[in-house]
Scaffold this active site. Structure first.
Site, PDB file in Angstrom:
ATOM      1  N   ALA A 167      -9.396  -6.928  13.640  1.00 59.81           N
ATOM      2  CA  ALA A 167      -8.321  -7.261  12.691  1.00 59.81           C
ATOM      3  C   ALA A 167      -6.984  -6.716  13.197  1.00 59.81           C
ATOM      4  CB  ALA A 167      -8.638  -6.693  11.306  1.00 59.81           C
ATOM      5  N   LYS A 168      -7.003  -5.473  13.685  1.00 67.07           N
ATOM      6  CA  LYS A 168      -5.746  -4.864  14.148  1.00 67.07           C
ATOM      7  C   LYS A 168      -5.259  -5.520  15.444  1.00 67.07           C
ATOM      8  CE  LYS A 168      -5.046  -1.798  10.868  1.00 67.07           C
ATOM      9  NZ  LYS A 168      -3.891  -1.906   9.967  1.00 67.07           N
ATOM     10  N   GLY A 185       0.828  -1.217   0.000  1.00 68.96           N
ATOM     11  CA  GLY A 185       0.000   0.000   0.000  1.00 68.96           C
ATOM     12  C   GLY A 185       0.852   1.252   0.000  1.00 68.96           C
ATOM     13  N   ALA A 186       1.856   1.289  -0.903  1.00 74.24           N
ATOM     14  CA  ALA A 186       2.847   2.376  -0.841  1.00 74.24           C
ATOM     15  C   ALA A 186       2.508   3.572  -1.739  1.00 74.24           C
ATOM     16  CB  ALA A 186       4.225   1.826  -1.198  1.00 74.24           C
ATOM     17  N   SER A 219      -2.815  -0.391  14.884  1.00 74.34           N
ATOM     18  CA  SER A 219      -3.600   0.820  15.168  1.00 74.34           C
ATOM     19  C   SER A 219      -3.878   0.890  16.669  1.00 74.34           C
ATOM     20  CB  SER A 219      -4.937   0.770  14.424  1.00 74.34           C
ATOM     21  OG  SER A 219      -5.826   1.749  14.924  1.00 74.34           O
ATOM     22  N   ASP A 258      -2.996  -7.463  -5.021  1.00 77.64           N
ATOM     23  CA  ASP A 258      -4.033  -7.408  -3.986  1.00 77.64           C
ATOM     24  C   ASP A 258      -3.538  -8.327  -2.865  1.00 77.64           C
ATOM     25  OD1 ASP A 258      -6.232  -7.819  -2.371  1.00 77.64           O
ATOM     26  OD2 ASP A 258      -7.618  -8.268  -4.023  1.00 77.64           O
ATOM     27  N   ASN A 283       1.778  -2.485   5.535  1.00 77.76           N
ATOM     28  CA  ASN A 283       1.095  -1.211   5.768  1.00 77.76           C
ATOM     29  C   ASN A 283      -0.323  -1.176   5.194  1.00 77.76           C
ATOM     30  OD1 ASN A 283       0.895   1.919   5.935  1.00 77.76           O
ATOM     31  ND2 ASN A 283       0.661   1.462   3.757  1.00 77.76           N
ATOM     32  N   TYR A 319     -12.631  -3.608  12.309  1.00 74.72           N
ATOM     33  CA  TYR A 319     -11.286  -3.007  12.157  1.00 74.72           C
ATOM     34  C   TYR A 319     -10.466  -3.266  13.426  1.00 74.72           C
ATOM     35  CZ  TYR A 319      -7.754   0.646  11.291  1.00 74.72           C
ATOM     36  OH  TYR A 319      -6.565   1.336  11.104  1.00 74.72           O
ATOM     37  N   ARG A 339      -0.021   5.640  -1.439  1.00 76.11           N
ATOM     38  CA  ARG A 339      -0.710   6.740  -0.744  1.00 76.11           C
ATOM     39  C   ARG A 339      -0.375   6.721   0.737  1.00 76.11           C
ATOM     40  NH1 ARG A 339      -6.118   6.255  -0.158  1.00 76.11           N
ATOM     41  NH2 ARG A 339      -6.385   4.048  -0.645  1.00 76.11           N
TER      42      ARG A 339
HETATM   43  P1  NAP Z   1      -4.821   5.167   3.075  1.00 81.46           P
HETATM   44  O1  NAP Z   1      -4.230   6.470   2.698  1.00 81.46           O
HETATM   45  O2  NAP Z   1      -6.277   4.926   2.897  1.00 81.46           O
HETATM   46  O3  NAP Z   1      -3.996   4.016   2.333  1.00 81.46           O
HETATM   47  C1  NAP Z   1      -4.380   2.686   2.402  1.00 81.46           C
HETATM   48  C2  NAP Z   1      -3.423   1.891   1.545  1.00 81.46           C
HETATM   49  O4  NAP Z   1      -3.763   0.496   1.636  1.00 81.46           O
HETATM   50  C3  NAP Z   1      -3.479   2.289   0.076  1.00 81.46           C
HETATM   51  O5  NAP Z   1      -2.163   2.462  -0.419  1.00 81.46           O
HETATM   52  C4  NAP Z   1      -4.131   1.077  -0.589  1.00 81.46           C
HETATM   53  O6  NAP Z   1      -3.614   0.792  -1.880  1.00 81.46           O
HETATM   54  C5  NAP Z   1      -3.728  -0.045   0.334  1.00 81.46           C
HETATM   55  N1  NAP Z   1      -4.623  -1.205   0.203  1.00 81.46           N
HETATM   56  C6  NAP Z   1      -5.904  -1.325   0.611  1.00 81.46           C
HETATM   57  N2  NAP Z   1      -6.396  -2.535   0.281  1.00 81.46           N
HETATM   58  C7  NAP Z   1      -5.390  -3.202  -0.355  1.00 81.46           C
HETATM   59  C8  NAP Z   1      -5.263  -4.493  -0.924  1.00 81.46           C
HETATM   60  N3  NAP Z   1      -6.288  -5.361  -0.923  1.00 81.46           N
HETATM   61  N4  NAP Z   1      -4.085  -4.844  -1.498  1.00 81.46           N
HETATM   62  C9  NAP Z   1      -3.028  -3.973  -1.505  1.00 81.46           C
HETATM   63  N5  NAP Z   1      -3.100  -2.727  -0.982  1.00 81.46           N
HETATM   64  C10 NAP Z   1      -4.256  -2.349  -0.416  1.00 81.46           C
HETATM   65  O7  NAP Z   1      -4.578   4.866   4.614  1.00 81.46           O
HETATM   66  P2  NAP Z   1      -3.336   5.089   5.595  1.00 81.46           P
HETATM   67  O8  NAP Z   1      -3.820   5.963   6.680  1.00 81.46           O
HETATM   68  O9  NAP Z   1      -2.108   5.440   4.857  1.00 81.46           O
HETATM   69  O10 NAP Z   1      -3.251   3.603   6.196  1.00 81.46           O
HETATM   70  C11 NAP Z   1      -2.082   2.818   6.156  1.00 81.46           C
HETATM   71  C12 NAP Z   1      -2.137   1.838   7.313  1.00 81.46           C
HETATM   72  O11 NAP Z   1      -2.119   2.555   8.545  1.00 81.46           O
HETATM   73  C13 NAP Z   1      -3.398   0.972   7.339  1.00 81.46           C
HETATM   74  O12 NAP Z   1      -3.074  -0.341   7.716  1.00 81.46           O
HETATM   75  C14 NAP Z   1      -4.244   1.641   8.415  1.00 81.46           C
HETATM   76  O13 NAP Z   1      -5.139   0.742   8.999  1.00 81.46           O
HETATM   77  C15 NAP Z   1      -3.160   2.092   9.376  1.00 81.46           C
HETATM   78  N6  NAP Z   1      -3.589   3.154  10.286  1.00 81.46           N
HETATM   79  C16 NAP Z   1      -3.981   4.357   9.825  1.00 81.46           C
HETATM   80  C17 NAP Z   1      -4.384   5.327  10.724  1.00 81.46           C
HETATM   81  C18 NAP Z   1      -4.847   6.707  10.295  1.00 81.46           C
HETATM   82  O14 NAP Z   1      -5.359   7.446  11.143  1.00 81.46           O
HETATM   83  N7  NAP Z   1      -4.682   7.108   9.060  1.00 81.46           N
HETATM   84  C19 NAP Z   1      -4.394   5.065  12.091  1.00 81.46           C
HETATM   85  C20 NAP Z   1      -3.982   3.812  12.526  1.00 81.46           C
HETATM   86  C21 NAP Z   1      -3.579   2.867  11.612  1.00 81.46           C
HETATM   87  P3  NAP Z   1      -4.338   1.271  -3.255  1.00 81.46           P
HETATM   88  O15 NAP Z   1      -4.778   2.688  -3.041  1.00 81.46           O
HETATM   89  O16 NAP Z   1      -3.270   1.127  -4.285  1.00 81.46           O
HETATM   90  O17 NAP Z   1      -5.480   0.308  -3.488  1.00 81.46           O
END
Ligand code: NAP
Length: 244
Positions: A155-156, A9-10, A139, A60, A87, A152, A12
């Site tokens: 899972a976490k 998921g790199a 998380s 995926d 990630n 969520y 974004r």
């Molecule tokens: P984000 O901007 O929504 O990015 C999510 C990423 O996950 C995207 O790059 C997406 O790839 C990828 N993804 C989703 N489903 C996928 C799949 N089936 N196969 C491969 N890639 C997949 O969210 P983020 O905030 O950067 O989140 C990154 C991580 O941090 C996640 O695990 C999230 O749970 C965790 N996190 C985030 C927060 C927060 O507040 N933002 C807090 C705690 C934990 P594509 O766009 O290419 O599909």
């Protein structure tokens, strides 16, 4: 010799910040993406333009064959894998009683089983080398639970349990497994939240702000470094004091 990292998921958010930071610090980076082809290609181009050794692969993480092909591609293009950053993830909000079985399954498939697939596939290449590191992005909700995000949170919490168990199992092979538990981080994942909900979350954060993706990447860079070689099985909170 340069180290190689796969970041899922790199394209974004947190994953992208990790890709940029690790590339800038001399890592060879395999940029994984799923749906964000345009953003991933743009990141790949911009890192290549800076002279960094990077590769791009669509997979995926819910699909084991796709994950295995990604790992093979990384081995061919960049060489042995030193680090995996799990990630990629999704978020969704729903009352537990309204949650469909499909929504539950999609959450577990992506946020927990995806980590299983990537970790097992990469570990099979790390074990014979007796070196490697795995960093899982969990998380705060996996630590304390979030109302209306039971799937969520489950899972976490599973990712945290997996991290601890695996750290014990592969520690003797000199492989460290840790997770980072971010608090509220300013990425696309926060888009569905209303300004009122965001203000409430800020209020619950002692540092009174959201984190930046770069602040998670900085922690990951430390966990990946030799300075962290004696750290394993830990949950590192990067959360502004949200969970203490
Ligand atoms: P984000 O901007 O929504 O990015 C999510 C990423 O996950 C995207 O790059 C997406 O790839 C990828 N993804 C989703 N489903 C996928 C799949 N089936 N196969 C491969 N890639 C997949 O969210 P983020 O905030 O950067 O989140 C990154 C991580 O941090 C996640 O695990 C999230 O749970 C965790 N996190 C985030 C927060 C927060 O507040 N933002 C807090 C705690 C934990 P594509 O766009 O290419 O599909």
């Amino acid at each position: 010799m340069k180290k190689t990292v796969i970041i899922t998921g790199a394209a974004r958010g947190i994953g992208r910040a990790c890709a940029e930071l690790f590339a800038a610090h001399g890592y060879q980076v395999l940029i994984n993406y799923y749906r964000s082809a345009v953003a991933a290609a743009e990141l790949h181009r911009s890192l290549k333009a800076k002279g960094y050794p990077v590769a791009l692969f669509q997979a995926d993480i819910r699909s084991r064959p796709q994950v295995d092909r990604m790992v093979e591609y990384c081995l061919t293009e960049l060489g042995p894998i030193d680090l995996l950053i799990n990630n990629a993830g999704i978020a969704q909000t729903s009352l537990f009683v309204d949650l469909s079985a499909d929504e539950w399954q999609e959450m577990i498939d992506t946020n927990l089983t995806g980590v299983f697939h990537c970790t097992q596939s990469v570990l099979r290449t790390m074990l014979p080398r007796r070196q490697g590191k795995i960093i899982n992005i969990a998380s705060v909700w996996g630590q304390v639970g979030a109302s209306c995000e039971a799937h969520y949170s489950a899972a976490k919490a599973g990712v945290i349990g997996l991290t601890k168990a695996l750290a014990k199992e592969v520690g003797p092979a000199n492989i460290q497994v840790n997770c980072i538990a971010p608090g509220i981080i300013e990425t696309g994942m926060m888009d569905p939240f209303t300004p009122t909900e965001k203000a409430a979350l800020k209020e619950q954060t002692p540092l009174e702000r959201f984190g930046a993706p770069e602040e998670i990447a900085a922690c990951a860079l430390f966990l990946a470094s030799d300075g962290a070689n004696f750290i394993t099985g830990q949950v590192i909170g990067v959360n502004g004091g949200f969970v203490i």
